[in-house]
Design an enzyme around this catalytic site. Structure first.
Site, mmCIF file in Angstrom:
data_model
loop_
_atom_site.group_PDB
_atom_site.id
_atom_site.type_symbol
_atom_site.label_atom_id
_atom_site.label_comp_id
_atom_site.label_asym_id
_atom_site.label_seq_id
_atom_site.Cartn_x
_atom_site.Cartn_y
_atom_site.Cartn_z
ATOM 1 N N LYS A 25 64.430 14.729 134.084
ATOM 2 C CA LYS A 25 63.068 14.248 134.320
ATOM 3 C C LYS A 25 62.490 14.837 135.610
ATOM 4 O O LYS A 25 61.342 15.290 135.627
ATOM 5 C CB LYS A 25 63.140 12.716 134.409
ATOM 6 C CG LYS A 25 61.854 11.976 134.488
ATOM 7 C CD LYS A 25 62.054 10.536 134.085
ATOM 8 C CE LYS A 25 62.721 9.663 135.128
ATOM 9 N NZ LYS A 25 61.836 9.283 136.250
ATOM 10 N N SER A 26 63.272 14.858 136.667
ATOM 11 C CA SER A 26 62.759 15.377 137.947
ATOM 12 C C SER A 26 62.387 16.841 137.815
ATOM 13 O O SER A 26 61.348 17.292 138.319
ATOM 14 C CB SER A 26 63.829 15.230 139.041
ATOM 15 O OG SER A 26 63.999 13.886 139.370
ATOM 16 N N GLN A 171 60.606 12.843 146.321
ATOM 17 C CA GLN A 171 59.176 12.821 145.979
ATOM 18 C C GLN A 171 58.310 13.158 147.188
ATOM 19 O O GLN A 171 57.376 13.954 147.088
ATOM 20 C CB GLN A 171 58.796 11.443 145.429
ATOM 21 C CG GLN A 171 59.469 11.139 144.100
ATOM 22 C CD GLN A 171 59.263 9.707 143.641
ATOM 23 O OE1 GLN A 171 58.613 8.910 144.311
ATOM 24 N NE2 GLN A 171 59.833 9.376 142.500
ATOM 25 N N ASP A 320 69.386 6.756 141.722
ATOM 26 C CA ASP A 320 69.012 6.232 140.401
ATOM 27 C C ASP A 320 70.218 5.729 139.606
ATOM 28 O O ASP A 320 70.051 5.066 138.577
ATOM 29 C CB ASP A 320 68.269 7.312 139.597
ATOM 30 C CG ASP A 320 66.905 7.623 140.209
ATOM 31 O OD1 ASP A 320 66.373 6.766 140.947
ATOM 32 O OD2 ASP A 320 66.376 8.718 139.955
ATOM 33 N N ARG A 393 65.834 1.449 134.241
ATOM 34 C CA ARG A 393 67.254 1.595 134.602
ATOM 35 C C ARG A 393 67.980 0.249 134.567
ATOM 36 O O ARG A 393 69.174 0.196 134.259
ATOM 37 C CB ARG A 393 67.405 2.300 135.940
ATOM 38 C CG ARG A 393 66.756 3.686 135.916
ATOM 39 C CD ARG A 393 67.376 4.689 136.849
ATOM 40 N NE ARG A 393 66.480 5.830 137.000
ATOM 41 C CZ ARG A 393 66.462 6.896 136.199
ATOM 42 N NH1 ARG A 393 67.298 6.996 135.204
ATOM 43 N NH2 ARG A 393 65.602 7.885 136.410
HETATM 44 C C1 S3P Z 1 62.715 11.448 142.258
HETATM 45 C C2 S3P Z 1 63.137 11.014 143.482
HETATM 46 C C3 S3P Z 1 63.708 9.676 143.695
HETATM 47 C C4 S3P Z 1 64.175 9.048 142.394
HETATM 48 C C5 S3P Z 1 63.153 9.178 141.308
HETATM 49 C C6 S3P Z 1 62.851 10.649 141.031
HETATM 50 C C7 S3P Z 1 62.121 12.806 142.159
HETATM 51 O O1 S3P Z 1 62.724 8.837 144.265
HETATM 52 O O2 S3P Z 1 64.500 7.692 142.601
HETATM 53 O O3 S3P Z 1 63.617 8.575 140.119
HETATM 54 O O4 S3P Z 1 61.954 13.325 141.034
HETATM 55 O O5 S3P Z 1 61.851 13.395 143.212
HETATM 56 P P1 S3P Z 1 62.412 8.832 145.864
HETATM 57 O O6 S3P Z 1 61.845 10.137 146.210
HETATM 58 O O7 S3P Z 1 61.403 7.714 146.045
HETATM 59 O O8 S3P Z 1 63.703 8.527 146.522
#
Ligand code: S3P
Length: 433
Positions: A25-26, A171, A320, A393
């Site tokens: 997904k990321s 993020q 996660d 989750r």
């Molecule tokens: C993600 C970063 C994580 C993660 C999220 C996806 C990303 O969040 O928990 O499910 O794709 O960069 P944070 O950046 O808030 O830690």
């Protein structure tokens, strides 16, 4: 489907077989957004159908980006990073903070004004951590009271910054790097410990040089982006549910081909190894279009688990996977202490309190104290009515618990799994025969 009932696996039944988990997904969010910033057509293989990534797709369409999926290839027609068009309505990021925060970085330099909104859960999540550095770069950003969504971004000419982030967040880092590409000069982000690095691994595939020195990453601004061809590996955060399920259900053996094993995402495998889980990881070659994202074929078998501790610097690399790891710890021998989980309060739900409550409802001994979660392993769990707090989750953790808990486990809202893993109940049924 909203609620769901999961029964304990019958005596002699176990999880068996192979599941191809959805694309990471990321990586998919980033592939769509960087594709939109390039000049020309980016081709992506392995796109997930997850709702969260669908939200990024919807937001991009609203600012004039054409995206089509045909024969397992998704094509993004990029317009260059100043080529977005004025949206006619609010961009809907749904439940996805990644969609919202990365879109903030994208909109920051475009000569348009865009408002990004989201559902009730997303509208409670902190946005100042992204807005503040983007404002320093020159963007004009207004938020709802409490620094929440909806967020209005009015793009402006940006200048690079050197940002020292108080949180380790993939993020936040990515939003700033995305804006950095559109800025005059270099942009750096330094974080307390390394968060997922997919953006910095992907940017060179679009022709943008990236430099890393320890915890500091720097991108060069002002360069034209060329389109890329990308292959996305399976999502280790989705695979994690099957790895723990196989570890907990006697006799199980599950194979997961072509899963992404980027070292910034595999903290969970290291923890399971300490817990004496029977997991093997064999490198898999996804070809040159996977870039520097490594992949592996993973196999997990049943094994009695032992308790372990998790320390704060490990947390970004398994953020996660904490819910499913907490379930594993609930059935492990001994007491596990997971430390430094404060960021879990800012997820799709207050995941720290929700997780402890969910596990306790099933007969586990789990207590959240400050930013820590202390879990004393028990011999067995007992099915109950539990709340997922509409958090994907937590819902998937509860369903895996249901396979090994005595009797029946009723999860109040399971539709939320669509956020990351729409095929979850289908794959659950497949592995359980
Ligand atoms: C993600 C970063 C994580 C993660 C999220 C996806 C990303 O969040 O928990 O499910 O794709 O960069 P944070 O950046 O808030 O830690």
């Amino acid at each position: 489907m909203r609620g769901i009932t999961v029964k304990k696996l019958a005596a002699g039944k176990s999880l068996q077989g192979e599941v191809k988990v959805p694309g990471d997904k990321s990586i998919c969010h980033r592939a769509l957004i960087l594709g939109a910033m390039a000049h020309g057509a980016t081709r992506i293989q392995g796109m997930t159908q997850a709702d969260d990534v669908g939200s990024t797709w919807t937001c991009l369409r609203e600012v004039g980006i054409n995206i089509v999926s045909r024969c397992e290839v998704t094509t993004v027609s990029g317009r260059g990073w100043r080529g977005l068009v004025q949206p006619r309505k609010t961009l809907d990021a749904g439940n996805s903070a990644t969609a919202m925060r990365l879109m903030m970085g994208l909109l920051a330099s475009n000569p348009i004004a865009g408002t990004i909104g989201g559902d009730e859960s997303l509208s409670k999540r902190p946005m100042a951590r992204v807005a503040e550095p983007l404002r320093r770069m020159g963007a004009i950003i207004d938020m709802a009271p409490g620094d929440h969504a909806p967020v209005e971004v009015r793009g402006a000419a940006l200048s690079g910054i050197d940002h020292v982030s108080p949180v380790s967040s993939g993020q936040v880092k990515s939003a700033i790097l995305i804006a950095g590409v559109q800025s005059i000069g270099n942009t750096s982000v330094t974080e307390p410990s390394l968060s997922r690095d997919h953006t910095e691994l992907m940017l060179p595939l679009f022709g943008i040089p990236v430099e890393r020195q320890g915890l500091k990453v720097t991108v060069k601004g002002g360069l034209r982006m060329s389109p890329a061809r990308l292959v996305v590996p399976g999502d280790i955060s989705s695979a994690a549910f099957w790895i723990v399920a196989a570890s907990l259900a006697p006799g199980s053996r599950v194979r997961l081909p072509s899963v992404g094993v980027n070292p910034t995402r595999t903290g969970f495998l290291a923890v399971l190894k300490r817990m004496a889980a029977a997991v093997t990881v064999q490198p898999a070659d996804l070809g040159p279009e996977a870039g520097d994202e490594p992949a592996a074929n993973i196999e997990a078998r049943y094994a009695g688990l032992a308790a372990t501790d998790i320390e704060p610097p490990e947390v970004p690399g398994l953020i996660d996977e904490l819910p499913i790891l907490a379930l594993a710890a609930s059935l492990a021998a001994g007491t596990s202490r997971f430390r430094g989980l404060g960021e879990l309060r800012h997820k799709e739900s207050n995941r720290l309190e929700g997780l402890a409550g969910l596990l306790r409802a099933l007969g586990a001994k789990a207590e959240a104290s400050g930013d820590d979660l202390v879990i004393e392993g028990v011999q067995r769990l007992t099915g109950a009515k539990v709340s997922s707090a509409s958090d994907h989750r937590l819902a998937m953790t509860a369903m895996i618990a249901g396979l090994v808990a005595e009797g029946e486990t009723v999860v109040d809202d399971a539709s939320c799994v669509r956020a990351s893993y729409p095929e979850f109940t289908r794959d659950l049924a497949k592995l359980c025969g």
